[in-house]
Design a protein around this motif. Structure first.
Motif, PDB file in Angstrom:
ATOM      1  N   ASP A 228       0.811  -1.138   0.155  1.00 47.06           N
ATOM      2  CA  ASP A 228      -0.152   0.224  -0.047  1.00 47.06           C
ATOM      3  C   ASP A 228       0.792   1.218   0.124  1.00 47.06           C
ATOM      4  N   ILE A 229       0.334   2.317  -0.558  1.00 49.37           N
ATOM      5  CA  ILE A 229       1.057   3.546  -0.593  1.00 49.37           C
ATOM      6  C   ILE A 229      -0.221   4.687  -0.251  1.00 49.37           C
ATOM      7  N   ASN A 230       0.218   5.393   0.825  1.00 50.90           N
ATOM      8  CA  ASN A 230      -0.701   6.464   1.689  1.00 50.90           C
ATOM      9  C   ASN A 230       0.185   7.507   1.348  1.00 50.90           C
ATOM     10  N   TYR A 231      -0.599   8.637   0.642  1.00 50.61           N
ATOM     11  CA  TYR A 231      -0.158   9.868   0.330  1.00 50.61           C
ATOM     12  C   TYR A 231      -1.094  11.140   0.695  1.00 50.61           C
ATOM     13  N   LEU A 232      -0.458  11.869   1.646  1.00 49.06           N
ATOM     14  CA  LEU A 232      -1.355  12.975   2.226  1.00 49.06           C
ATOM     15  C   LEU A 232      -1.051  14.099   0.843  1.00 49.06           C
ATOM     16  N   ILE A 233      -2.040  14.305   0.070  1.00 51.46           N
ATOM     17  CA  ILE A 233      -2.384  15.242  -1.066  1.00 51.46           C
ATOM     18  C   ILE A 233      -2.125  16.494  -0.481  1.00 51.46           C
ATOM     19  N   THR A 234      -2.945  17.063   0.346  1.00 51.89           N
ATOM     20  CA  THR A 234      -3.119  18.234   0.996  1.00 51.89           C
ATOM     21  C   THR A 234      -3.326  17.791   2.581  1.00 51.89           C
ATOM     22  N   PRO A 235      -3.054  18.875   3.565  1.00 50.96           N
ATOM     23  CA  PRO A 235      -3.263  18.334   5.077  1.00 50.96           C
ATOM     24  C   PRO A 235      -4.714  17.721   5.196  1.00 50.96           C
ATOM     25  N   THR A 236      -5.803  18.151   4.271  1.00 54.24           N
ATOM     26  CA  THR A 236      -7.142  17.761   4.385  1.00 54.24           C
ATOM     27  C   THR A 236      -7.540  16.321   3.229  1.00 54.24           C
ATOM     28  N   MET A 237      -6.802  16.077   2.583  1.00 50.74           N
ATOM     29  CA  MET A 237      -7.312  15.112   1.525  1.00 50.74           C
ATOM     30  C   MET A 237      -6.097  14.069   1.535  1.00 50.74           C
ATOM     31  N   ASN A 240      -4.878   6.728  -1.294  1.00 53.72           N
ATOM     32  CA  ASN A 240      -4.479   5.515  -0.858  1.00 53.72           C
ATOM     33  C   ASN A 240      -4.375   4.506  -2.037  1.00 53.72           C
ATOM     34  N   LEU A 241      -3.222   3.831  -2.251  1.00 47.81           N
ATOM     35  CA  LEU A 241      -3.208   3.036  -3.537  1.00 47.81           C
ATOM     36  C   LEU A 241      -2.855   1.677  -2.971  1.00 47.81           C
ATOM     37  N   SER A 242      -3.293   0.584  -3.321  1.00 47.91           N
ATOM     38  CA  SER A 242      -3.176  -0.776  -3.025  1.00 47.91           C
ATOM     39  C   SER A 242      -2.935  -1.550  -4.059  1.00 47.91           C
ATOM     40  N   ILE A 243      -1.878  -2.403  -4.356  1.00 47.64           N
ATOM     41  CA  ILE A 243      -1.692  -3.496  -5.167  1.00 47.64           C
ATOM     42  C   ILE A 243      -1.555  -4.823  -4.768  1.00 47.64           C
ATOM     43  N   ASN A 244      -2.126  -5.867  -5.182  1.00 48.17           N
ATOM     44  CA  ASN A 244      -2.286  -7.135  -4.719  1.00 48.17           C
ATOM     45  C   ASN A 244      -2.350  -7.221  -3.139  1.00 48.17           C
ATOM     46  N   GLY A 310      -6.401  -1.369  -6.080  1.00 48.63           N
ATOM     47  CA  GLY A 310      -7.467  -0.301  -5.648  1.00 48.63           C
ATOM     48  C   GLY A 310      -6.791   0.967  -5.383  1.00 48.63           C
ATOM     49  N   ALA A 311      -7.733   1.943  -5.421  1.00 48.15           N
ATOM     50  CA  ALA A 311      -7.152   3.500  -5.132  1.00 48.15           C
ATOM     51  C   ALA A 311      -8.409   3.952  -4.406  1.00 48.15           C
ATOM     52  N   ARG A 312      -8.125   4.883  -3.427  1.00 47.93           N
ATOM     53  CA  ARG A 312      -9.239   5.555  -2.523  1.00 47.93           C
ATOM     54  C   ARG A 312      -8.709   7.060  -2.179  1.00 47.93           C
ATOM     55  N   LEU A 313      -9.780   7.821  -2.406  1.00 46.66           N
ATOM     56  CA  LEU A 313      -9.533   9.366  -2.074  1.00 46.66           C
ATOM     57  C   LEU A 313     -10.463   9.727  -1.025  1.00 46.66           C
ATOM     58  N   LEU A 314     -10.029  10.176   0.095  1.00 44.04           N
ATOM     59  CA  LEU A 314     -10.830  10.701   1.201  1.00 44.04           C
ATOM     60  C   LEU A 314     -10.252  12.191   1.678  1.00 44.04           C
ATOM     61  N   GLY A 315     -11.349  12.918   2.294  1.00 46.34           N
ATOM     62  CA  GLY A 315     -10.884  14.134   2.753  1.00 46.34           C
ATOM     63  C   GLY A 315     -12.106  15.024   2.798  1.00 46.34           C
ATOM     64  N   LYS A 316     -11.715  16.298   3.198  1.00 44.60           N
ATOM     65  CA  LYS A 316     -12.574  17.191   3.471  1.00 44.60           C
ATOM     66  C   LYS A 316     -12.116  18.555   2.774  1.00 44.60           C
ATOM     67  N   ILE A 317     -12.958  19.430   1.959  1.00 49.04           N
ATOM     68  CA  ILE A 317     -12.541  20.677   1.697  1.00 49.04           C
ATOM     69  C   ILE A 317     -13.669  21.829   1.918  1.00 49.04           C
ATOM     70  N   GLY A 318     -13.214  22.564   2.936  1.00 48.29           N
ATOM     71  CA  GLY A 318     -14.256  23.511   3.451  1.00 48.29           C
ATOM     72  C   GLY A 318     -15.321  22.872   3.962  1.00 48.29           C
ATOM     73  N   ASN A 319     -16.669  23.000   3.566  1.00 46.75           N
ATOM     74  CA  ASN A 319     -17.798  22.237   4.176  1.00 46.75           C
ATOM     75  C   ASN A 319     -18.057  20.897   3.301  1.00 46.75           C
TER      76      ASN A 319
END
Length: 584
Positions: A228-237, A240-244, A310-319
């Motif tokens: 797995d690779i986890n990357y914090l794109i911004t402080p709120t976003m 996650n990438l996962s291979i096999n 697999g890929a996953r994007l989680l976070g919050k931007i403003g409201n």
């Protein structure tokens, strides 16, 4: 700062301290009987929280647990919650006991959802002396998601539980209608400056190698790798990438015995799906779930289906809260390679309310299944004065490309009034015969459910040994067939007497009335068949539990009465002996 729980550095002595804690239990609004102080410091990488839990009888502290995510309810403990978005809805919860055990969780929707499967990177050290117990927390900023705008304001609140006294004290929000999970009642943390944006990359590779040897096939070398690779794109976003994807260390499911005609729910335990599971919660409740991650990578018999990537994007931007995930599984036996995708959007409106959309897709060669829907929630902590009230609902439609009736609908409306004296809820659920969430979970199909639950919990001052009574005039779940509107089942409970004493004992006496309409013979156990027909039966229940904060405690449960065309009885006795040597 040396993290040792001694709080001996000069910066701790100079730091401003919070000390005005107020009782929520047992005596609401009264000052704490034991002194508690909290101070906060920070540097460029970490937030530090120092806690002074003074105690006039430190030899009576209760603390047995040491493991991660320990059961803290029966022990002395200290909690704090941080709302880094200052949105009065979401937060990070951290708990420790005098032993330095750690518990953490993500809190969503002002306490309505708690994800205790989240494990953040943080540390705490404690020390017990003849003056009490003391804790020193270190929370890396990389563990938290937050905005880096100038002069940020965070929500924060603190709670201490003195278990032998059953005393609970908070800094803010100490009314019995609220608890620390309701971050809308938290205080403010100001003054954090100069903290730069966090750029975090986490790489988690794995490799497995071995030799398989059979009597006829000889020896074969086997191997597998991924990560797995986890990357914090911004402080709120976060990406996650996962291979096999590796599920080799997943905890086994707890054994369940199903004495009903309907599906059992097994919780998700795979790490990749746990961290962001709350992002995909939807307003149809727990019996109708458009998205259930255990449908991905697990066959009906619970055997594993390999996940290619697999890929996953989680976070919050403003409201706006965003969640997205796409996973491709490999071909397995008769199951073709399949893509699973879920998208969730939720917008904060008003003080604690929200509206949202969800889309869930399952795509395999020549076939598609999808669910799409919308939900809303209106929530306020100031209804009829100073009470909690929530009203909400959801609608979703499924689409199955190769079905005769390609679409089906599900609905939900609810009202919650969860407060200290009066606790009331009413729910209407519906799942049509053609609603088919193949990447979701349905407890039962083709039904409507009507629920109402009314509890009264007075605290009589003329009975000094009673903390509160637990009366339940009614609580029922009434199910009908969505097409014929005939009875499917009924569960109802009346509680003429229940109470909790100030010393911590709990007692309940319940009367249950049940009904089941079997449209076909029901094999409840191997070789045991209940003929089809309509069955009504009454059951009785007694429960008693002593205060678990004592060295010796226990509980007794007994239920008996009619059961379909026969009778059944259940009973359980539990005794607990606790060793306190760890805190002496």
């Amino acid at each position: 700062i040396k993290l040792d729980g001694e709080l001996s550095e000069s910066v701790w002595r100079k730091a401003a301290r919070v000390a005005n804690f107020t009782q929520r239990e047992l005596n609401e609004g009264k000052p704490a009987t034991e002194k508690t102080e909290v101070a906060i410091l920070y540097d460029t990488e970490n937030l530090y929280i120092g806690v002074w839990c003074f105690d006039t009888e430190p030899d009576k502290l209760i603390a047995e647990k040491m493991k991660r995510d320990f059961s803290y309810d029966t022990e002395d403990n200290f909690k704090f919650i941080i709302d880094t978005y200052n949105d009065k809805r979401n937060g990070y919860l951290f708990i420790t006991n005098p032993n330095g055990a750690r518990f953490d969780a993500l809190v969503k929707d002002n306490g309505k959802s708690v994800n205790s499967a989240w494990d953040g990177v943080w540390n705490v050290k404690t020390k017990i002396t003849d003056k009490g117990w003391f804790a020193e927390f270190e929370i890396p900023f990389s563990t938290l998601k937050f905005s880096t705008k100038n002069n940020p304001v965070w929500g924060i609140n603190f709670e201490r539980n003195i278990r032998r006294k059953r005393e609970q004290v908070l800094w803010q929000g100490w009314s019995r209608n609220y608890d620390i999970l309701q971050v809308s009642r938290a205080g403010k943390l100001v003054g954090i400056k100069g903290v730069s944006e966090v750029s975090l990359v986490e790489i988690k590779p794995y490799g497995i190698a071995g030799v398989e040897k059979g009597d006829e096939s000889g020896s074969n070398f086997t191997s597998n790798f991924g990560g797995d690779i986890n990357y914090l794109i911004t402080p709120t976003m976060k990406l996650n990438l996962s291979i096999n994807t590796d599920f080799a260390q997943v905890e086994s499911d707890q054994q369940q015995v199903n004495l009903t005609r309907f599906s059992l729910f097994y919780p998700e335990k795979r790490e990749f799906f746990l961290e962001g599971k709350d992002y995909f919660n939807f307003g149809l409740g727990y019996s109708i779930r458009p998205f259930y991650s255990r449908r991905i990578g697990l066959a009906q018999d619970r055997s594993k289906i390999p996940i290619i990537a697999g890929a996953r994007l989680l976070g919050k931007i403003g409201n706006t809260t965003l969640g997205g995930m796409s996973i491709q599984t490999a071909k397995h036996d008769s199951t073709p390679s399949t893509n699973y995708t879920v998208l969730r959007w939720k917008q904060d409106v008003f003080q604690q309310s929200s509206i949202g959309l969800i889309g869930v897709g399952k795509i395999e060669q020549g076939r598609q299944n999808a669910v799409y829907g919308a939900d809303f929630l209106y929530s306020t902590p100031s209804a009829f004065g100073d009470n909690n009230l929530s009203v909400g609902g959801a609608i979703a439609q499924s689409f199955t490309s190769d079905a005769k009736n390609k679409t089906g609908l599900a609905h939900r409306l609810f009202i919650y009034y969860p407060n200290d004296l009066i606790d009331f809820s009413a729910i209407w659920d519906r799942s049509s015969a053609n609603f088919n969430p193949e990447t979701g979970f349905l407890r039962r199909t083709n039904y409507q459910m009507f629920n109402a639950d009314f509890r009264i919990k007075p605290r009589p001052k003329f009975l000094p040994w009673i903390q509160k009574f637990l009366f339940k005039p009614f609580d029922f779940n009434y199910y009908i067939n969505d097409q014929t509107h005939t009875l499917e089942s009924l569960w109802s409970e009346f509680r003429p007497l229940g109470f909790i004493t100030k010393s911590g004992e709990r007692f309940e006496a319940n009367i249950q009335r049940r009904a089941e309409n079997l449209t076909e013979d029901f094999e409840i156990h191997n070789g045991v068949i209940i003929p089809k027909g309509e069955y009504w039966f009454t059951r009785y229940e007694l429960q008693f539990e002593s205060f678990q904060g004592r060295a010796i405690s226990g509980s007794v449960f007994s239920q008996w009465g009619n059961f379909y065309n026969g009778k059944s009885a259940e009973w359980a006795i539990e005794s607990i002996f606790q060793d306190r040597k760890s805190v002496v």
